[in-house]
Design an enzyme around this catalytic site. Structure first.
Site, PDB file in Angstrom:
ATOM      1  N   GLU A 298       0.766  -1.216   0.009  1.00  0.00           N
ATOM      2  CA  GLU A 298       0.034  -0.033  -0.039  1.00  0.00           C
ATOM      3  C   GLU A 298       0.817   1.196  -0.052  1.00  0.00           C
ATOM      4  O   GLU A 298       0.655   2.154   0.579  1.00  0.00           O
ATOM      5  CB  GLU A 298      -0.818   0.104   1.095  1.00  0.00           C
ATOM      6  CG  GLU A 298      -1.985  -0.948   1.180  1.00  0.00           C
ATOM      7  CD  GLU A 298      -2.965  -1.197   2.401  1.00  0.00           C
ATOM      8  OE1 GLU A 298      -2.566  -0.813   3.471  1.00  0.00           O
ATOM      9  OE2 GLU A 298      -3.930  -1.700   2.022  1.00  0.00           O
ATOM     10  N   ASP A 371      -8.655  -9.286   3.680  1.00  0.00           N
ATOM     11  CA  ASP A 371      -8.302  -8.238   4.675  1.00  0.00           C
ATOM     12  C   ASP A 371      -9.403  -8.150   5.712  1.00  0.00           C
ATOM     13  O   ASP A 371     -10.329  -7.538   5.555  1.00  0.00           O
ATOM     14  CB  ASP A 371      -8.200  -6.761   4.028  1.00  0.00           C
ATOM     15  CG  ASP A 371      -7.614  -5.704   4.815  1.00  0.00           C
ATOM     16  OD1 ASP A 371      -7.022  -6.021   5.915  1.00  0.00           O
ATOM     17  OD2 ASP A 371      -7.642  -4.625   4.508  1.00  0.00           O
ATOM     18  N   GLU A 399     -12.645  -2.816  11.680  1.00  0.00           N
ATOM     19  CA  GLU A 399     -12.649  -2.363  10.417  1.00  0.00           C
ATOM     20  C   GLU A 399     -13.763  -2.567   9.731  1.00  0.00           C
ATOM     21  O   GLU A 399     -14.282  -1.692   9.115  1.00  0.00           O
ATOM     22  CB  GLU A 399     -11.211  -2.364   9.693  1.00  0.00           C
ATOM     23  CG  GLU A 399     -11.108  -1.571   8.646  1.00  0.00           C
ATOM     24  CD  GLU A 399      -9.712  -1.951   7.762  1.00  0.00           C
ATOM     25  OE1 GLU A 399      -8.743  -2.460   8.487  1.00  0.00           O
ATOM     26  OE2 GLU A 399      -9.577  -1.103   6.730  1.00  0.00           O
TER      27      GLU A 399
HETATM   28  C1  BDP Z   1      -6.000  -2.511   5.798  1.00  0.00           C
HETATM   29  C2  BDP Z   1      -6.490  -1.050   6.363  1.00  0.00           C
HETATM   30  C3  BDP Z   1      -5.437   0.087   6.486  1.00  0.00           C
HETATM   31  C4  BDP Z   1      -3.952  -0.460   6.678  1.00  0.00           C
HETATM   32  C5  BDP Z   1      -3.619  -1.985   5.987  1.00  0.00           C
HETATM   33  C6  BDP Z   1      -2.611  -2.884   6.835  1.00  0.00           C
HETATM   34  O1  BDP Z   1      -7.384  -0.525   5.616  1.00  0.00           O
HETATM   35  O2  BDP Z   1      -5.610   1.107   6.939  1.00  0.00           O
HETATM   36  O3  BDP Z   1      -2.970   0.170   6.787  1.00  0.00           O
HETATM   37  O4  BDP Z   1      -4.856  -2.885   6.204  1.00  0.00           O
HETATM   38  O5  BDP Z   1      -2.868  -3.943   7.446  1.00  0.00           O
HETATM   39  O6  BDP Z   1      -6.958  -3.318   6.398  1.00  0.00           O
HETATM   40  O7  BDP Z   1      -1.473  -2.403   6.499  1.00  0.00           O
END
Ligand code: BDP
Length: 706
Positions: A298, A371, A399
């Site tokens: 990301e 996720d 989340e």
């Molecule tokens: C996702 C989230 C994000 C996190 C990412 C992670 O939306 O905010 O930074 O995972 O785990 O679930 O790095």
């Protein structure tokens, strides 16, 4: 006149002091309300003796006095009289015990009678073990268990039991729904909030032994000297409670705070920079746990930015902390926008690296391949990297589970994953055995969970979020505990031992996980939440910055049917599982309903195990989710006279929102999917009260935690 006023005032204060705001978590230590039991406890323990003096032994003594005085409503003597509780480490006690406590964290609690006196002894090989034994004994009393004849030998199954805070230095918590960060970086290191100690007590009481203080999307500033002083101050508070601090490190820190030109892990200057940084940290914090790294995920920097791979990056850091006994936790949460199926990437990227990591590296894997969805099949990485200790990453902060607003008890989710059989070494190769290191004989093992803690008075925003924090610790200690056992003891300590209360709340909790699956993502749907905030439904979304953030990427609804084909005819992600697992999911006629749309694109007319068509089953499941929330509300209402008004009312209001949200989810998803199925809602079906267009126009620009 004055007298009346004074009396009124003192009445008000008395009322205030009894308000239950959730701050004390499961450590409320209220007077035992069963008189017979109270008398028996008072007879068994009349005094305590804590052998030895140190910050940990002092913490033990303080906790025993606080707990026993509260529970037994007495002033417990601290010198031995008649029936005594003795806490101390094995060698200090000089006891001739046939049985030894197990390992550095295990404890032994035994009852002994000698010369007509009754002794309850808590002993261990280390002070931390005694601390865990202390909390265990207090839990027995809080849950009204007999204590006259104890013989308990307990030790944790998993070595590293960690919270991962996604807390930024400006106190904003990513995906946090319980206020701002509890770490007040601005006033640290000089101001030590009592909350830090209470945080340590709560964690120690459930066996959590490490905490990563900052967000995985890390800011390099945490590694600068002034911030390390702040971290050291927190470490001093947590240390007596057996909790080590860890930090998320930004891979490009050598550039950002070290002013180097590169962060290439094979560059000598970069390697030296990390070695010096590690030395600096360990001088301030001799028991520093190590670094957690999110790399090349990301948009975060990582070794791939320099043409290197995960092992190059992890091993460089591992070498820097190894001289001090530190570890590196390297996350496997990676996915690229160009991939046809995000499901597959972590496996593809990491399995070739098995056996190439240093032995002080653990790879931390999210429980599912995507996720933290309401339900995911287990990540195929479990069982696919025998030579690397894999650490579990769960998410306490909800989340994708209604965040701080919905009551969702996560223990059944955690158990479902831990009990799943990977078949990696034949049948019964459960994920629990991979995580505890036993399947492949690893010396290190770990479970981590993304924290749901903030500075709200009750810590987790939703009072029932506390149960998830509690469950994580208890399962990391012993994953054989059932969701029901953990719920029971949490309710007994948090609310009451009254069977009506325990049974009703247990029913609510145990139904809640399947409820959220049903009203959000039944039958294997996943990731159809609104992009960015992930709170409500937005199955139509197709314009996120990258396709793999879009719901349409995941549900693939069309005129023919719905679901992601991950069989050989599709992305073939199923290939990543062992044949025995693959077989469970490979055929849409035999695949369990729970995972159907995870692995198959199924026709709307497909005949389900219930005999209904897929479309009707989908309607049925969404409705079932709504109905379960109604039932949860109903059960809660009946507890009104049993629960203090503050907590009762809070949960009551949140359940009402959850019910409204469940209806919203049902209406949105069915109206939207109906545009493809073109099939009618089943007879007697509660008709949506708005049009699809109405729902599509709703905006949530300030949804929390995003
Ligand atoms: C996702 C989230 C994000 C996190 C990412 C992670 O939306 O905010 O930074 O995972 O785990 O679930 O790095």
């Amino acid at each position: 006149m004055r007298k009346t006023l004074l009396l009124l005032l003192s009445l008000c204060l008395a009322h205030l002091s009894h308000a239950e705001d959730g701050y004390n978590l499961w450590l409320r230590y209220k007077r035992i309300d069963d008189n017979k039991l109270l008398t028996s406890y008072r007879k068994t323990i009349t005094a305590i003796q804590v052998v030895g003096q140190s910050p940990t032994m002092d913490a033990i003594k303080k906790e025993l006095i606080l707990g026993l005085n509260g529970l037994l409503d007495t002033h417990i003597a601290t010198t031995p009289t008649n029936n005594t509780l003795i806490a101390g480490i094995h060698s200090a006690l000089k006891l001739n015990l046939e049985e030894k406590p197990d390992g550095p964290e295990g404890f032994l609690i035994i009852s002994k009678v000698s010369a007509g006196k009754h002794y309850t002894i808590i002993t261990a090989n280390t002070e931390t073990g005694v601390l865990y034994g202390t909390f265990h004994l207090l839990r027995l009393i809080q849950t009204h268990q007999p204590i006259e004849n104890l013989h308990i030998n307990s030790s944790p199954r998993v070595k590293l039991r960690l919270l991962n805070h996604w807390d930024n230095l400006n106190r904003y918590v990513e995906r946090g729904y319980a206020g701002i960060s509890i770490w007040n970086w601005h006033t640290l290191p000089d101001y030590i909030d009592d909350r830090y100690t209470d945080y340590a007590r709560a964690n120690a009481s459930i066996g959590i032994n490490g905490t990563v203080l900052n967000n995985v999307n890390a800011n390099a500033t945490i590694l600068t000297e002034p911030y390390l002083q702040k971290v050291a101050a927190l470490a001093r508070v947590l240390r007596p409670y057996g909790i080590k601090v860890y930090l998320s490190a930004r891979f490009s820190a050598p550039i950002e705070i070290g002013h180097l030109k590169t962060a290439d892990p094979l560059n000598d200057t970069v390697r030296q920079w990390w070695q010096a940084k590690a030395k600096e940290i360990y001088q301030l914090i001799p028991d520093f746990g190590g670094f957690l790294i999110k790399a090349n995920s990301e948009g975060q920097p990582g070794p791939q930015s320099y043409g290197r791979n995960h092992t190059d990056g992890a091993n460089m850091l591992a070498d820097a902390v190894a001289p001090f006994g530190g570890i590196i936790i390297w996350r496997a949460f990676v996915y690229a926008p160009q991939a046809k199926d995000r499901f597959k990437q972590a496996y593809d990227e990491f399995t070739p690296l098995d056996g190439k990591f240093r032995n002080n590296v653990l790879v931390q894997v999210k429980n599912g391949p995507i996720d933290f969805q309401p339900r995911e099949p287990f990540s195929p990485l479990f069982g696919a990297m025998p030579q690397t200790p894999l650490m579990m990453e769960f998410q306490l902060t909800q989340e994708y589970l209604g965040q701080g607003t919905h009551l969702v008890y996560e223990a059944p989710l955690f158990k479902e994953v831990l009990d799943a059989d990977t078949h990696a070494k034949g049948p019964n190769s459960t994920i629990a055995k991979i995580i505890d290191g036993s399947l492949y004989d690893h010396a290190v093992s770990g479970i981590a969970a993304v924290s749901n803690i903030g500075n709200e008075r009750n810590w987790t925003g939703h009072l029932f979020g506390q149960a998830n924090w509690y469950a994580l610790g208890r399962l990391a200690w012993d994953y054989n505990l059932s969701s029901e056992q953990i719920a029971t003891e949490w309710i007994q300590q948090t609310f009451s031992n009254n069977p009506t209360v325990v049974n009703s709340i247990k029913d609510i909790m145990l139904a809640s996980r399947e409820a959220v699956v049903n009203y959000m993502t039944p039958l294997g749907l996943h990731h159809i939440m609104g992009n960015g905030h992930h709170y409500g439904p937005a199955p139509w979304s197709n314009n996120a910055p990258r396709p793999d953030w879009d719901p349409v990427y995941y549900h693939k609804a069309d005129a023919k049917g719905i679901g992601f084909d991950r069989t050989t005819a599709g992305s073939n992600a199923l290939q990543q599982y062992r044949p025995a697992v693959r077989q469970l999911y490979a055929d849409s006629n035999t695949c369990s309903d729970q995972y159907l749309l995870w692995f198959h694109h199924v026709s709307w007319q497909h005949k389900m195990h219930s005999g209904r068509t897929l479309w009707n089953e989908l309607c049925h499941k969404y409705q079932e989710g709504v109905d379960t929330v109604s039932a949860m509300q109903h059960k809660w209402e009946q507890l009104k006279s049993y629960i203090d008004p503050e907590r009762f009312h809070q949960v009551q209001m949140l359940l009402a929102i959850q019910h409204k949200d469940a209806i919203w989810w049902r209406n949105v998803c069915l109206l939207y999917f109906q545009t493809f199925s073109k099939m009618p809602f089943p007879a007697n079906y509660e008709q949506p009260d708005h049009t699809l267009e109405y729902y599509q126009q709703q905006r949530f620009p300030y949804a929390p935690g995003n």
